[in-house]
Design a protein around this motif. Structure first.
Motif, PDB file in Angstrom:
ATOM      1  N   ASP A   1      -3.136  15.782   3.350  1.00 24.57           N
ATOM      2  CA  ASP A   1      -3.293  16.396   2.081  1.00 24.57           C
ATOM      3  C   ASP A   1      -2.391  17.655   1.900  1.00 24.57           C
ATOM      4  O   ASP A   1      -2.526  18.599   2.109  1.00 24.57           O
ATOM      5  CB  ASP A   1      -4.711  17.142   2.160  1.00 24.57           C
TER       6      ASP A   1
ATOM      7  N   GLY B   1      -0.981  18.791  -1.238  1.00 24.92           N
ATOM      8  CA  GLY B   1      -1.144  19.418  -2.508  1.00 24.92           C
ATOM      9  C   GLY B   1      -0.019  18.859  -3.439  1.00 24.92           C
ATOM     10  O   GLY B   1       0.167  19.252  -4.609  1.00 24.92           O
TER      11      GLY B   1
ATOM     12  N   THR C   1       0.108  27.838   0.717  1.00 29.37           N
ATOM     13  CA  THR C   1      -0.206  27.072   2.148  1.00 29.37           C
ATOM     14  C   THR C   1      -1.409  28.224   2.493  1.00 29.37           C
ATOM     15  O   THR C   1      -2.358  27.391   3.002  1.00 29.37           O
ATOM     16  CB  THR C   1       0.951  27.234   3.084  1.00 29.37           C
TER      17      THR C   1
ATOM     18  N   GLY D   1      -3.483  17.927  -7.812  1.00 30.20           N
ATOM     19  CA  GLY D   1      -2.330  18.066  -6.871  1.00 30.20           C
ATOM     20  C   GLY D   1      -1.096  18.268  -7.702  1.00 30.20           C
ATOM     21  O   GLY D   1       0.013  18.374  -7.212  1.00 30.20           O
TER      22      GLY D   1
ATOM     23  N   VAL E   1      -9.636  25.743  -0.110  1.00 34.89           N
ATOM     24  CA  VAL E   1      -9.485  24.146  -0.076  1.00 34.89           C
ATOM     25  C   VAL E   1     -10.195  23.564   1.290  1.00 34.89           C
ATOM     26  O   VAL E   1      -9.573  24.109   2.222  1.00 34.89           O
ATOM     27  CB  VAL E   1      -8.129  23.483  -0.372  1.00 34.89           C
TER      28      VAL E   1
ATOM     29  N   ARG F   1      -6.592  32.775  -6.596  1.00 37.60           N
ATOM     30  CA  ARG F   1      -7.193  31.587  -7.254  1.00 37.60           C
ATOM     31  C   ARG F   1      -7.853  31.888  -8.814  1.00 37.60           C
ATOM     32  O   ARG F   1      -8.402  33.244  -8.877  1.00 37.60           O
ATOM     33  CB  ARG F   1      -8.565  31.040  -6.623  1.00 37.60           C
TER      34      ARG F   1
ATOM     35  N   LEU G   1      -0.516  25.881  -7.621  1.00 41.45           N
ATOM     36  CA  LEU G   1      -1.188  24.483  -7.274  1.00 41.45           C
ATOM     37  C   LEU G   1      -2.371  24.125  -7.973  1.00 41.45           C
ATOM     38  O   LEU G   1      -3.253  25.222  -7.774  1.00 41.45           O
ATOM     39  CB  LEU G   1      -1.234  24.386  -5.571  1.00 41.45           C
ATOM     40  N   ASP G   2      -2.553  23.069  -8.327  1.00 43.17           N
ATOM     41  CA  ASP G   2      -3.866  22.668  -8.949  1.00 43.17           C
ATOM     42  C   ASP G   2      -4.341  21.750  -7.821  1.00 43.17           C
ATOM     43  O   ASP G   2      -3.987  20.449  -7.978  1.00 43.17           O
ATOM     44  CB  ASP G   2      -3.916  22.010 -10.240  1.00 43.17           C
ATOM     45  N   PRO G   3      -5.239  22.333  -6.952  1.00 45.57           N
ATOM     46  CA  PRO G   3      -5.771  21.199  -5.759  1.00 45.57           C
ATOM     47  C   PRO G   3      -6.652  19.967  -6.189  1.00 45.57           C
ATOM     48  O   PRO G   3      -6.007  18.960  -5.667  1.00 45.57           O
ATOM     49  CB  PRO G   3      -6.799  22.268  -5.024  1.00 45.57           C
ATOM     50  N   ASP G   4      -7.280  20.130  -7.312  1.00 47.11           N
ATOM     51  CA  ASP G   4      -7.850  18.666  -7.804  1.00 47.11           C
ATOM     52  C   ASP G   4      -6.859  17.883  -8.160  1.00 47.11           C
ATOM     53  O   ASP G   4      -7.229  16.687  -7.871  1.00 47.11           O
ATOM     54  CB  ASP G   4      -8.789  19.293  -8.731  1.00 47.11           C
TER      55      ASP G   4
ATOM     56  N   ARG H   1      -4.579  27.803   0.509  1.00 46.89           N
ATOM     57  CA  ARG H   1      -5.190  26.387   0.643  1.00 46.89           C
ATOM     58  C   ARG H   1      -6.197  26.487   1.803  1.00 46.89           C
ATOM     59  O   ARG H   1      -7.038  25.926   1.925  1.00 46.89           O
ATOM     60  CB  ARG H   1      -4.133  25.339   1.014  1.00 46.89           C
TER      61      ARG H   1
END
Length: 309
Positions: free
Chosen positions: A54, A56, A203, A103, A210, A270, A98-101, A206
């Motif tokens: 995963d 990102g 990183t 990517g 996340v 965030r 980064l938008d984790p949802d 995250r």
């Protein structure tokens, strides 16, 4: 905000959020350098060894709704957006987002940069990781120090926890596990002179925000997020400028270098923008004043979050 000297020690984790200690902030000093504008691809961003692939991501991944998203060069979009950000002569800036949802991710600029007080998130993550390894919870003293360190950016509390985690060696060891490959801890107790990149800060974020791939358990992640959402009045600038209202969790760093008199201003966290939660890290240096550095960081955060959100 800057460093003091260290020793050794250790302890750890998931405390009650009820403990908070307000402590006065200390000013500091230390060097800046040249200006780089080339965007960096996030395709090679490091993640922890347990991240299960995963990463990102970059453009062309599936969106949060499972539909295929057209390939977009978000680095190029961010570089274009940054042309509208006024960068003072001699100053440098780097940003990653980064938008984790979805990517969606982008980065701009290079590094490394001095962390100043944003390293305090790394110190707390390291403390929680070590405590988890030891199968224990944070002591009352550690909990109070962690709250002072994050909420009020207290330097004495940070130096105490720096010793607890084993100083530079302890931070570097934890960062190797977290997947931070471009971060080097400050030597001789000078934790504010830790050097990092915006990509590495994403990183680290995250690990906190996340669940998938994080080495921190749910309680530890929630604890760090809680403290980052309680930043003291007067320190709520930076990436929060890109948030919808008070929808942010952040940590800022500010450091006036003794060799140049110029400022390092960093901001990570965030934010929620347009209904999307976005991780963003902004690193700057070379500003003539603290206020100029903050303005640059905030304009950069807005530009970067707009590209992915």
């Amino acid at each position: 905000m800057e460093p003091t000297r260290t020793g050794r020690g250790r302890r750890r984790v998931v405390p009650s959020a009820a403990l908070a200690v307000a402590v006065a902030l200390l000013g500091v000093t230390g060097a800046g350098t040249g200006y780089v504008t080339a965007p960096l691809s996030l395709a090679t961003w490091p993640v922890s060894s347990s991240a299960s692939g995963d990463t990102g991501g970059e453009a062309g991944v599936d969106g949060a709704d499972g539909t295929a998203e057209a390939a977009v060069d978000h680095d190029a979009l961010l570089a274009e957006a940054m042309t509208a950000v006024p960068v003072p002569d001699g100053a440098e800036v780097s940003v990653a987002v980064l938008d984790p949802d979805s990517g969606r991710a982008a980065s701009y600029g290079a590094g490394p940069f001095e962390t100043a007080s944003i390293v305090k998130v790394d110190v707390l993550a390291t403390l929680l990781l070590r405590a988890g390894d030891e199968g224990r919870e944070l002591t009352g003293e550690e909990t109070a120090q962690a709250a002072a360190m994050i909420e009020h950016s207290d330097n004495d509390a940070t130096s105490a926890l720096w010793r607890t985690i084993g100083g530079a060696q302890g931070l570097d060891a934890a960062n190797a596990r977290f997947g931070l490959r471009e971060t080097t801890a400050g030597e001789d107790g000078l934790w504010g002179l830790t050097r990092t990149t915006a990509r590495d800060q994403i990183t680290l974020l995250r690990q906190v925000f996340v669940a998938k791939g994080s080495l921190l358990d749910a309680d530890a992640r929630a604890y760090v997020r809680t403290l980052m959402g309680r930043i003291a009045e007067g320190q709520r600038w930076g990436v929060s400028a890109a948030a919808d209202g008070s929808a942010w969790a952040l940590k800022n760093g500010w450091l006036r270098r003794s060799t140049t008199g110029l400022w390092v201003i960093d901001s990570v966290g965030r934010v929620t923008s347009g209904g999307r939660e976005v991780l963003v890290a902004v690193l700057t240096r070379g500003g003539a004043t603290r206020e100029a550095g903050i303005s640059l960081a905030e304009a950069t955060a807005r530009a970067a979050v707009g590209v992915v959100a």
